[in-house]
Design a protein around this motif. Sequence first.
Motif, PDB file in Angstrom:
ATOM      1  N   GLN A   1      58.882  48.903  63.625  1.00 15.16           N
ATOM      2  CA  GLN A   1      59.367  47.706  64.333  1.00 15.16           C
ATOM      3  C   GLN A   1      58.726  47.603  65.716  1.00 15.16           C
ATOM      4  OE1 GLN A   1      63.633  47.810  64.455  1.00 15.16           O
ATOM      5  NE2 GLN A   1      63.876  47.049  62.375  1.00 15.16           N
ATOM      6  N   GLU A   2      58.717  48.721  66.441  1.00 16.98           N
ATOM      7  CA  GLU A   2      58.126  48.666  67.783  1.00 16.98           C
ATOM      8  C   GLU A   2      56.615  48.488  67.699  1.00 16.98           C
ATOM      9  OE1 GLU A   2      58.714  50.753  72.088  1.00 16.98           O
ATOM     10  OE2 GLU A   2      58.860  52.053  70.332  1.00 16.98           O
ATOM     11  N   ARG A   3      55.983  49.175  66.736  1.00 13.53           N
ATOM     12  CA  ARG A   3      54.534  49.009  66.578  1.00 13.53           C
ATOM     13  C   ARG A   3      54.194  47.554  66.270  1.00 13.53           C
ATOM     14  NH1 ARG A   3      53.814  52.105  62.403  1.00 13.53           N
ATOM     15  NH2 ARG A   3      53.233  53.984  63.540  1.00 13.53           N
ATOM     16  N   SER A   4      54.951  46.943  65.375  1.00 12.29           N
ATOM     17  CA  SER A   4      54.705  45.537  65.031  1.00 12.29           C
ATOM     18  C   SER A   4      54.941  44.630  66.222  1.00 12.29           C
ATOM     19  CB  SER A   4      55.616  45.125  63.863  1.00 12.29           C
ATOM     20  OG  SER A   4      55.330  45.869  62.712  1.00 12.29           O
ATOM     21  N   GLY A   5      55.940  44.985  67.043  1.00 14.61           N
ATOM     22  CA  GLY A   5      56.209  44.176  68.224  1.00 14.61           C
ATOM     23  C   GLY A   5      55.004  44.111  69.149  1.00 14.61           C
ATOM     24  N   TYR A   6      54.347  45.243  69.340  1.00 12.00           N
ATOM     25  CA  TYR A   6      53.149  45.267  70.189  1.00 12.00           C
ATOM     26  C   TYR A   6      51.982  44.547  69.523  1.00 12.00           C
ATOM     27  CZ  TYR A   6      54.855  48.220  73.963  1.00 12.00           C
ATOM     28  OH  TYR A   6      55.534  48.688  75.059  1.00 12.00           O
ATOM     29  N   GLN A   7      51.794  44.832  68.242  1.00  9.92           N
ATOM     30  CA  GLN A   7      50.629  44.264  67.564  1.00  9.92           C
ATOM     31  C   GLN A   7      50.747  42.756  67.403  1.00  9.92           C
ATOM     32  OE1 GLN A   7      50.220  46.502  63.942  1.00  9.92           O
ATOM     33  NE2 GLN A   7      49.360  48.285  64.975  1.00  9.92           N
ATOM     34  N   LEU A   8      51.959  42.270  67.145  1.00  6.85           N
ATOM     35  CA  LEU A   8      52.131  40.839  66.903  1.00  6.85           C
ATOM     36  C   LEU A   8      52.243  40.027  68.185  1.00  6.85           C
ATOM     37  CD1 LEU A   8      54.606  40.968  63.877  1.00  6.85           C
ATOM     38  CD2 LEU A   8      52.137  40.613  63.832  1.00  6.85           C
ATOM     39  N   SER A   9      52.495  40.685  69.303  1.00  6.54           N
ATOM     40  CA  SER A   9      52.635  39.944  70.559  1.00  6.54           C
ATOM     41  C   SER A   9      51.358  39.961  71.400  1.00  6.54           C
ATOM     42  CB  SER A   9      53.794  40.517  71.388  1.00  6.54           C
ATOM     43  OG  SER A   9      53.540  41.866  71.748  1.00  6.54           O
ATOM     44  N   ALA A  10      50.344  40.712  70.955  1.00 10.70           N
ATOM     45  CA  ALA A  10      49.100  40.765  71.716  1.00 10.70           C
ATOM     46  C   ALA A  10      48.331  39.454  71.559  1.00 10.70           C
ATOM     47  CB  ALA A  10      48.244  41.935  71.229  1.00 10.70           C
ATOM     48  N   PHE A  11      47.477  39.156  72.518  1.00  8.62           N
ATOM     49  CA  PHE A  11      46.710  37.910  72.467  1.00  8.62           C
ATOM     50  C   PHE A  11      45.388  38.097  73.208  1.00  8.62           C
ATOM     51  CE2 PHE A  11      49.183  37.826  76.327  1.00  8.62           C
ATOM     52  CZ  PHE A  11      48.312  37.322  77.294  1.00  8.62           C
TER      53      PHE A  11
ATOM     54  N   TYR B   1      42.210  38.371  64.541  1.00  8.24           N
ATOM     55  CA  TYR B   1      41.628  39.698  64.401  1.00  8.24           C
ATOM     56  C   TYR B   1      41.560  40.417  65.747  1.00  8.24           C
ATOM     57  CZ  TYR B   1      37.980  43.231  63.852  1.00  8.24           C
ATOM     58  OH  TYR B   1      37.266  44.393  63.887  1.00  8.24           O
ATOM     59  N   LEU B   2      41.057  39.723  66.760  1.00  6.29           N
ATOM     60  CA  LEU B   2      40.919  40.346  68.078  1.00  6.29           C
ATOM     61  C   LEU B   2      42.281  40.659  68.693  1.00  6.29           C
ATOM     62  CD1 LEU B   2      37.979  38.221  69.532  1.00  6.29           C
ATOM     63  CD2 LEU B   2      37.889  40.574  68.689  1.00  6.29           C
TER      64      LEU B   2
ATOM     65  N   GLY C   1      46.396  44.539  70.080  1.00 10.16           N
ATOM     66  CA  GLY C   1      47.747  45.059  69.891  1.00 10.16           C
ATOM     67  C   GLY C   1      47.733  46.527  69.500  1.00 10.16           C
ATOM     68  N   GLN C   2      46.793  46.899  68.628  1.00 15.11           N
ATOM     69  CA  GLN C   2      46.675  48.305  68.248  1.00 15.11           C
ATOM     70  C   GLN C   2      46.340  49.173  69.461  1.00 15.11           C
ATOM     71  OE1 GLN C   2      43.781  48.500  65.118  1.00 15.11           O
ATOM     72  NE2 GLN C   2      44.972  47.236  63.726  1.00 15.11           N
ATOM     73  N   GLN C   3      45.439  48.670  70.296  1.00 11.83           N
ATOM     74  CA  GLN C   3      45.075  49.428  71.492  1.00 11.83           C
ATOM     75  C   GLN C   3      46.258  49.544  72.449  1.00 11.83           C
ATOM     76  OE1 GLN C   3      42.046  51.052  72.106  1.00 11.83           O
ATOM     77  NE2 GLN C   3      43.392  51.945  73.661  1.00 11.83           N
ATOM     78  N   ASP C   4      47.000  48.446  72.606  1.00 12.34           N
ATOM     79  CA  ASP C   4      48.182  48.472  73.479  1.00 12.34           C
ATOM     80  C   ASP C   4      49.184  49.516  72.987  1.00 12.34           C
ATOM     81  OD1 ASP C   4      47.072  46.459  74.978  1.00 12.34           O
ATOM     82  OD2 ASP C   4      48.282  44.851  74.099  1.00 12.34           O
ATOM     83  N   TYR C   5      49.367  49.559  71.655  1.00 16.42           N
ATOM     84  CA  TYR C   5      50.341  50.502  71.112  1.00 16.42           C
ATOM     85  C   TYR C   5      49.853  51.936  71.287  1.00 16.42           C
ATOM     86  CZ  TYR C   5      53.767  52.620  68.040  1.00 16.42           C
ATOM     87  OH  TYR C   5      54.777  53.407  67.535  1.00 16.42           O
ATOM     88  N   GLN C   6      48.552  52.157  71.096  1.00 14.18           N
ATOM     89  CA  GLN C   6      48.011  53.498  71.318  1.00 14.18           C
ATOM     90  C   GLN C   6      48.217  53.930  72.767  1.00 14.18           C
ATOM     91  OE1 GLN C   6      46.787  55.509  69.053  1.00 14.18           O
ATOM     92  NE2 GLN C   6      46.885  54.060  67.356  1.00 14.18           N
ATOM     93  N   ASP C   7      48.030  52.996  73.694  1.00 17.38           N
ATOM     94  CA  ASP C   7      48.266  53.300  75.110  1.00 17.38           C
ATOM     95  C   ASP C   7      49.732  53.644  75.345  1.00 17.38           C
ATOM     96  OD1 ASP C   7      45.613  52.782  75.583  1.00 17.38           O
ATOM     97  OD2 ASP C   7      45.934  50.745  76.319  1.00 17.38           O
ATOM     98  N   LEU C   8      50.630  52.901  74.681  1.00 18.47           N
ATOM     99  CA  LEU C   8      52.061  53.180  74.812  1.00 18.47           C
ATOM    100  C   LEU C   8      52.379  54.589  74.321  1.00 18.47           C
ATOM    101  CD1 LEU C   8      55.084  52.274  75.216  1.00 18.47           C
ATOM    102  CD2 LEU C   8      55.022  51.623  72.798  1.00 18.47           C
ATOM    103  N   VAL C   9      51.839  54.949  73.156  1.00 18.16           N
ATOM    104  CA  VAL C   9      52.113  56.270  72.587  1.00 18.16           C
ATOM    105  C   VAL C   9      51.664  57.365  73.554  1.00 18.16           C
ATOM    106  CG1 VAL C   9      51.522  57.852  70.717  1.00 18.16           C
ATOM    107  CG2 VAL C   9      52.003  55.450  70.207  1.00 18.16           C
ATOM    108  N   ARG C  10      50.455  57.219  74.115  1.00 19.74           N
ATOM    109  CA  ARG C  10      49.975  58.227  75.062  1.00 19.74           C
ATOM    110  C   ARG C  10      50.862  58.299  76.300  1.00 19.74           C
ATOM    111  NH1 ARG C  10      44.872  56.485  73.121  1.00 19.74           N
ATOM    112  NH2 ARG C  10      44.799  54.794  74.640  1.00 19.74           N
ATOM    113  N   THR C  11      51.293  57.126  76.784  1.00 26.30           N
ATOM    114  CA  THR C  11      52.143  57.103  77.974  1.00 26.30           C
ATOM    115  C   THR C  11      53.492  57.750  77.701  1.00 26.30           C
ATOM    116  OG1 THR C  11      51.077  55.066  78.737  1.00 26.30           O
ATOM    117  CG2 THR C  11      53.225  55.606  79.679  1.00 26.30           C
ATOM    118  N   LEU C  12      54.104  57.411  76.562  1.00 32.58           N
ATOM    119  CA  LEU C  12      55.411  57.967  76.218  1.00 32.58           C
ATOM    120  C   LEU C  12      55.342  59.485  76.062  1.00 32.58           C
ATOM    121  CD1 LEU C  12      56.683  55.349  73.589  1.00 32.58           C
ATOM    122  CD2 LEU C  12      57.552  55.688  75.904  1.00 32.58           C
ATOM    123  N   LYS C  13      54.314  59.927  75.383  1.00 32.52           N
ATOM    124  CA  LYS C  13      54.205  61.369  75.156  1.00 32.52           C
ATOM    125  C   LYS C  13      53.911  62.102  76.462  1.00 32.52           C
ATOM    126  CE  LYS C  13      52.405  64.684  71.837  1.00 32.52           C
ATOM    127  NZ  LYS C  13      51.531  64.924  70.670  1.00 32.52           N
ATOM    128  N   GLY C  14      53.109  61.472  77.332  1.00 25.94           N
ATOM    129  CA  GLY C  14      52.815  62.101  78.607  1.00 25.94           C
ATOM    130  C   GLY C  14      54.032  62.199  79.510  1.00 25.94           C
TER     131      GLY C  14
END
Length: 633
Positions: free
Chosen positions: A162-172, A607-608, A613-626
Amino acid sequence: MLQSIRDNSQSIVAKVIVGLIVVTFALFGVESLVSLTTGTQAPATVNGEEIGEQELFRAVELQRRQLLAQMGANADPAALDDNLIRAMVLDRLVDDAVLVQSAREQGMAISPQMLDQMIVGTGDFQLDGTFDRDQFEAVLRNVGLTPLTYRDYLRRETLIEQERSGYQLSAFVTDGQLKQLLALDRQTRDMAWFELPDAPVRAQIDVTEADIAARYDAQRELYQTEEQVSIRYLLLDKASLLGDIEVTDAELQGQYQQVLAGFSSDEEREAAHILIEITDEQDAAAAEARAQALKKQLDEGADFATLARENSDDPGSAASGGDLGMNARGMFVGPFEDALFALSGEGEVSAPVRTEFGYHLIKLGKVVQTEAPSFDEMQAELREQILAQKGESRYVEQLERLADVTFSSGNLEEPAAELQLEIQTSEPFGRSGGSDEISAHPRVLAAAFSPELINDGVNSAPIELDTGRSVVIRVQEHLRPRQQTQDEVADSIRQDLLDEKTAARLDELAEGLLAQLRQGADMAALAAEQDQSLIELADVSRASQDLATEVRAELFRMPQPTSGGATSYAAVELNVGGRAIVALRAVNTPDLDEAVSADEFKAMRGYLAGRQGQQDYQDLVRTLKGAAEIEMN
């Protein structure tokens, strides 16, 4: 000192302590004393939430099963590194814990009803398009899960998604970014090039004996033979032991009776429902009144499926007329399940039933009582089971005999004769393994190069290749590394030197040609001097197939020519050898309004945005884990 201990052991305190130990052993086992002194620690803690040992154990076992399944029928469990798997799985559980916590903080949730619908609607759990409880449990057993653990796993994965989709679907992406990327993607280039093949240059290179001697002396340590062994071995294969095994009718009947003794008949009921939710806009009384009104329509002859499609608040089943498929007990919440299994006739509809989701009208479809398969249906399977059991028993017996005889024997001839096995011999192989299956096996390699087998000349213990094959090996010859002579490696050195000198001469030639071109020399004339034709291409795109990949890649890395008709030049090393001299003459920027349709704009934007959105979510994962407080024990 011993007398002092003996005297003290007779005291009242000592007897009480001993008594407590005895009681503890009797009630809780020895582990209780260990835990009193050592305590237990969770493998990891994430922001105060523990990842338990049992959770890690289940996840490791699941990962092991998946890896073995990917390795195929001849998978060797011993080839898996348990410590590596445990570390990898624990890292993944830590990541998941961080992401689940984040999803909860963002208000993500999944209702039990939706989990039910996801399970019921999973194709792997269905037979003939309908949820099947036995199929559901069988699939989970195959991967080491129970319904409860799978439900928890599904809940966690859904929250994360759900959270991953939220980031991916809201990116622009902005219009400017989109047009810039499209302009680069659709850009074309005008170019010319010719090849400098390596064959003519190589033909002019001379490698002398002095060159070879100098290289040999400078790199003498590199020219060593590989340590090798050749082995003789006995292969015990379970498959070869099955040929003369007989299965009697009495054994088949006995096996069938065991199946019947363990069979339990389950009742499954086909269900459909209409859900009226309780919401902020519709309280419990209003929801019940609406359910009662629908029940009255059904009593008067209204079609259940039609009313479900028009009125049910369950998005998972409304479109299919409320259909929930075939279900056994344990699939629904208590009040729903009690009402469903209280219905007695096909087509009967319950009164409104309240659950945590709202009010349900439940319709009973067909009732199916599972029956034990007949003997004829199972005969082939029973035969295979008995064959497998007898084969396994014979294999274990023969493996024990092989271990005993080879341990006491000073050769392989005696065990080969006793077990009627053929002695086989390998070609010499190094520590990286040979070309056949036996000499390439990691456990065989470890044994073959062990000091015991090499120095003592003994037989190995049986080595399990997979679940149905084992070998006993004996080193026949040990070839130690030695210094190779210059004559032995002369051809190899000559080839290395020839390659190096050819590459250096080609680079020198290419640099000279580039210098002439930058000073205004005619490119076609230079190509002719090299007995090559100049190839000129216009509007070369990034996807063009008219050029070698390495030439095309370099073409689109080259700087854009400056104004005034100047040309950019570069030399490219070709994969087939030789060099390419490349000239970039012009960069053509497309008119996007003409080159790209509205549909292409839309597709590229999606597509872009998805990539962003995928990049934003990857950044979130790194930030959360850090930022998380993670303790690994």
